[in-house]
Design an enzyme around this catalytic site. Structure first.
Site, PDB file in Angstrom:
ATOM      1  N   ARG A   1      20.733 -25.931 -36.743  1.00 59.74           N
ATOM      2  CA  ARG A   1      21.438 -27.150 -37.150  1.00 59.74           C
ATOM      3  C   ARG A   1      20.483 -28.147 -37.793  1.00 59.74           C
ATOM      4  O   ARG A   1      20.875 -28.905 -38.672  1.00 59.74           O
ATOM      5  CB  ARG A   1      22.163 -27.744 -35.928  1.00 59.74           C
ATOM      6  CG  ARG A   1      21.257 -28.168 -34.820  1.00 59.74           C
ATOM      7  CD  ARG A   1      21.969 -28.282 -33.481  1.00 59.74           C
ATOM      8  NE  ARG A   1      22.227 -26.977 -32.869  1.00 59.74           N
ATOM      9  CZ  ARG A   1      22.859 -26.811 -31.710  1.00 59.74           C
ATOM     10  NH1 ARG A   1      23.316 -27.859 -31.039  1.00 59.74           N
ATOM     11  NH2 ARG A   1      23.060 -25.598 -31.223  1.00 59.74           N
TER      12      ARG A   1
ATOM     13  N   LYS B   1      12.203 -18.495 -26.413  1.00 62.22           N
ATOM     14  CA  LYS B   1      13.229 -17.572 -25.918  1.00 62.22           C
ATOM     15  C   LYS B   1      12.597 -16.567 -24.962  1.00 62.22           C
ATOM     16  O   LYS B   1      11.410 -16.271 -25.071  1.00 62.22           O
ATOM     17  CB  LYS B   1      13.838 -16.806 -27.098  1.00 62.22           C
ATOM     18  CG  LYS B   1      14.759 -17.618 -27.982  1.00 62.22           C
ATOM     19  CD  LYS B   1      15.393 -16.731 -29.051  1.00 62.22           C
ATOM     20  CE  LYS B   1      16.306 -17.544 -29.962  1.00 62.22           C
ATOM     21  NZ  LYS B   1      17.488 -18.089 -29.270  1.00 62.22           N
TER      22      LYS B   1
HETATM   23  N1  BES Z   1      19.732 -18.223 -33.554  1.00 64.74           N
HETATM   24  C1  BES Z   1      20.157 -18.735 -32.305  1.00 64.74           C
HETATM   25  C2  BES Z   1      21.613 -18.374 -31.988  1.00 64.74           C
HETATM   26  C3  BES Z   1      21.861 -16.982 -31.525  1.00 64.74           C
HETATM   27  C4  BES Z   1      21.455 -16.574 -30.269  1.00 64.74           C
HETATM   28  C5  BES Z   1      22.553 -16.115 -32.301  1.00 64.74           C
HETATM   29  C6  BES Z   1      21.715 -15.305 -29.826  1.00 64.74           C
HETATM   30  C7  BES Z   1      22.825 -14.832 -31.885  1.00 64.74           C
HETATM   31  C8  BES Z   1      22.397 -14.423 -30.645  1.00 64.74           C
HETATM   32  C9  BES Z   1      20.047 -20.248 -32.295  1.00 64.74           C
HETATM   33  O1  BES Z   1      18.996 -20.774 -33.012  1.00 64.74           O
HETATM   34  C10 BES Z   1      19.826 -20.648 -30.879  1.00 64.74           C
HETATM   35  O2  BES Z   1      18.801 -20.322 -30.342  1.00 64.74           O
HETATM   36  N2  BES Z   1      20.790 -21.320 -30.299  1.00 64.74           N
HETATM   37  C11 BES Z   1      20.725 -21.713 -28.947  1.00 64.74           C
HETATM   38  C12 BES Z   1      21.234 -23.113 -28.835  1.00 64.74           C
HETATM   39  C13 BES Z   1      20.974 -23.754 -27.506  1.00 64.74           C
HETATM   40  C14 BES Z   1      19.505 -23.998 -27.325  1.00 64.74           C
HETATM   41  C15 BES Z   1      21.749 -25.046 -27.438  1.00 64.74           C
HETATM   42  C16 BES Z   1      21.615 -20.752 -28.148  1.00 64.74           C
HETATM   43  O3  BES Z   1      22.682 -20.377 -28.644  1.00 64.74           O
HETATM   44  O4  BES Z   1      21.215 -20.367 -27.066  1.00 64.74           O
HETATM   45 MN    MN Z   2      17.208 -20.888 -31.889  1.00 63.11          MN
END
Ligand code: BES
Ligand code: MN
Ligand code: ZN
Length: 493
Positions: free
Chosen positions: A345, A271
């Site tokens: 997931r 990230k």
């Molecule tokens: N934990 C995150 C989701 C999230 C992101 C929750 C920001 C709250 C705020 C999850 O693990 C994630 O990183 N999801 C990605 C999925 C993508 C790579 C398809 C996302 O939502 O960007």
């Molecule tokens: Mn994630």
């Protein structure tokens, strides 16, 4: 903060400390409650004058504060508007309680007396929920802003009834606070092993705890979950909590499943740095599940309930999973991991499969801070739900409205499901650019078999940048009250 209930007194003049009285709205003005009318008389009309001077109309949440009025002993009087008295339900009462404690928290008064003929229990409950503050890491005087309130006394018609209702709600609040604490704790404090130590405290309430360590999960073929934790120095764990409160201990249980990513860096699909610290909250789904278990066991709910949480840390390292890796899962289905940041997931896939395979529950509800796209779709007021079962959705919707943790149903369908087909495995862990929350849910659905199931994406509701009437800003504990209410309304003996 201690909360008591006693019989309403006929004379408000003798009450010391802060005195909270109500008025409702009628036409273009306000009407005092009997206690407020009494206090107004004793102060020679001071309440009426203060109300007039501040354009008080008795509207919902309007508050006038009078300091040390002549004629009564109270150090201050808070005159609180309830709006249209017909519209005050439990939820509104909780919001009023929250507003009152915000006004009085730092007032200097240690004792508060609230004269509440109606809804005393829920006013007190809202007050309790709003009073919570996570301050354990402040060490210097200037940082510690301690509430001065020690005792709150509710004067009401039926103190015994109010007290016993409140004692049960206090157990739910304990679950909410625990969930908020867990979510607020940083990643160096809460990681899978330390989280497990916390969860073990539930044993004292009569909850049985089973732990699957990495060796055991390997034997069970849980490559999907294990792959996520593979780059972390902490051992991944699956923790199962059992509360068998129904008369028939063999009756089919209900099951709650939570995403417990104790920190989500994104892994090799790292990230961006800005805001990454927020990802300590990525175990919010699991916190809702353990908080709900605490609430249910605490109030001795007459239901059989299983809680399953997958605890992992998603880190980039020399041992971390690579984009493109193919892993299997306990279900036997294979997954191409296109993006290591779509890890929740992968964790839930093995938790859900294990849960239905082992416990044959009536239904499974999973909670997860699963997708950023959920916040884009619904913002921070509603959590999104995705389900294969209409009745369960209706029950959740009703529970959500009752406790002000609302849900909004999102669609599932074959068209969305196709988006996660992979060229080299049974599925891939991300869809395309669109409908990110739905493709995540489609992925989960492939691991629920034919069990009735709801997925709740709490990415937007687990943490708030601003305070609400019943929660300080930060971790909300969203989900604890929702699950407790669902069980209370539909699944107790
Ligand atoms: N934990 C995150 C989701 C999230 C992101 C929750 C920001 C709250 C705020 C999850 O693990 C994630 O990183 N999801 C990605 C999925 C993508 C790579 C398809 C996302 O939502 O960007
Ligand atoms: Mn994630
Ligand atoms: Zn995540």
């Amino acid at each position: 903060m201690k909360i008591n209930f006693e019989k309403i007194s006929s004379d408000q003049g003798e009450i010391e400390g802060a005195l909270v009285l109500f008025a409702h709205n009628e036409d273009d003005g306000f009407v005092f409650s009997p206690a407020a009318a009494n206090a107004d008389e004793q102060t020679d009309g001071a309440l009426s004058r203060a109300a007039g001077a501040s354009d008080f109309k008795g509207k919902f949440g309007q508050i006038v504060e009078l300091l040390a009025p002549n004629g009564i002993k109270a150090s201050r009087v808070l005159l609180v508007g309830v709006g249209d008295p017909e519209k005050v339900d439990e939820k509104q009462a909780e919001r009023l309680g929250g507003k009152i404690i915000v006004k009085l928290n730092y007032s200097g008064d240690a004792n508060i007396t609230v004269v509440a003929r109606k809804h005393a229990t829920h006013k007190a409950y809202g007050m309790l929920l709003r009073h919570y503050k996570f301050d354990k890491y402040y060490t210097t005087e200037k940082n510690i802003k301690k509430s001065t309130v020690e005792t709150v006394t509710y004067q009401t018609e039926d103190p015994d009834g109010s007290r016993s209702d409140f004692e049960e709600l206090e157990k739910v609040a304990d679950g909410v606070f625990w969930a908020r604490n867990l979510v607020t704790e940083p990643g160096n404090v809460i990681y899978p092993e330390s989280y497990l130590e916390q969860i073990k405290e539930l044993e004292s309430l009569g909850i049985e705890i089973d732990v699957l360590n990495e060796d055991r999960m390997e034997e069970l073929g849980m490559e999907s979950l294990l792959g996520v934790g593979q780059g972390s120095a902490s051992e991944s764990l699956m923790v199962i909590m059992k509360w068998m409160g129904a008369a028939d201990k063999d009756a089919q249980p209900v099951a709650f499943v939570g995403k417990g990513v104790t920190f989500d860096t994104g892994g090799i699909s790292l990230k961006p740095g800005a805001g990454m610290e927020d990802m300590k909250f990525d175990m919010g789904g699991s916190a809702a599940v353990v908080g709900a278990m605490k609430a249910l066991a605490g109030r001795k709910a007459k239901a059989n309930v299983i809680g399953v949480v997958g605890l992992v840390e998603n880190m980039p390292s020399g041992t971390a999973q690579r984009p493109g890796d193919v892993v299997s899962s306990m279900s036997g289905q294979t997954i191409e991991v296109i993006n290591t940041d779509a890890e929740g997931r992968l964790v839930l896939a093995d938790c859900l499969w294990y849960c239905q395979d082992t416990y044959n529950p009536k239904f499974m509800i999973d909670l997860a801070t699963l997708t950023g796209a959920m916040m884009i779709a619904l913002g921070q007021d509603y959590a999104g739900i995705f389900s294969n079962n209409d009745e369960l959705c209706e029950q959740l919707d009703a529970a959500g409205q009752a406790v002000d943790e609302p849900v909004w149903r999102m669609p599932l369908g074959d068209g969305y499901d196709k988006l996660i087909n992979s060229d080299i495995a049974d599925m891939k862990n991300i869809g395309g650019k669109y409908a990110g929350s739905i493709t995540a849910a489609q992925f989960l659905q492939r691991f629920v078999n034919d069990t009735p199931w709801v997925h709740i994406d709490i990415a937007g509701t687990a943490w708030k940048q601003k305070p609400s009437d019943v929660a300080e800003k930060g971790a909300t504990g969203y989900g604890v009250r929702l699950l407790d209410q669902l069980v209370r309304d539909n699944y107790e003996d």
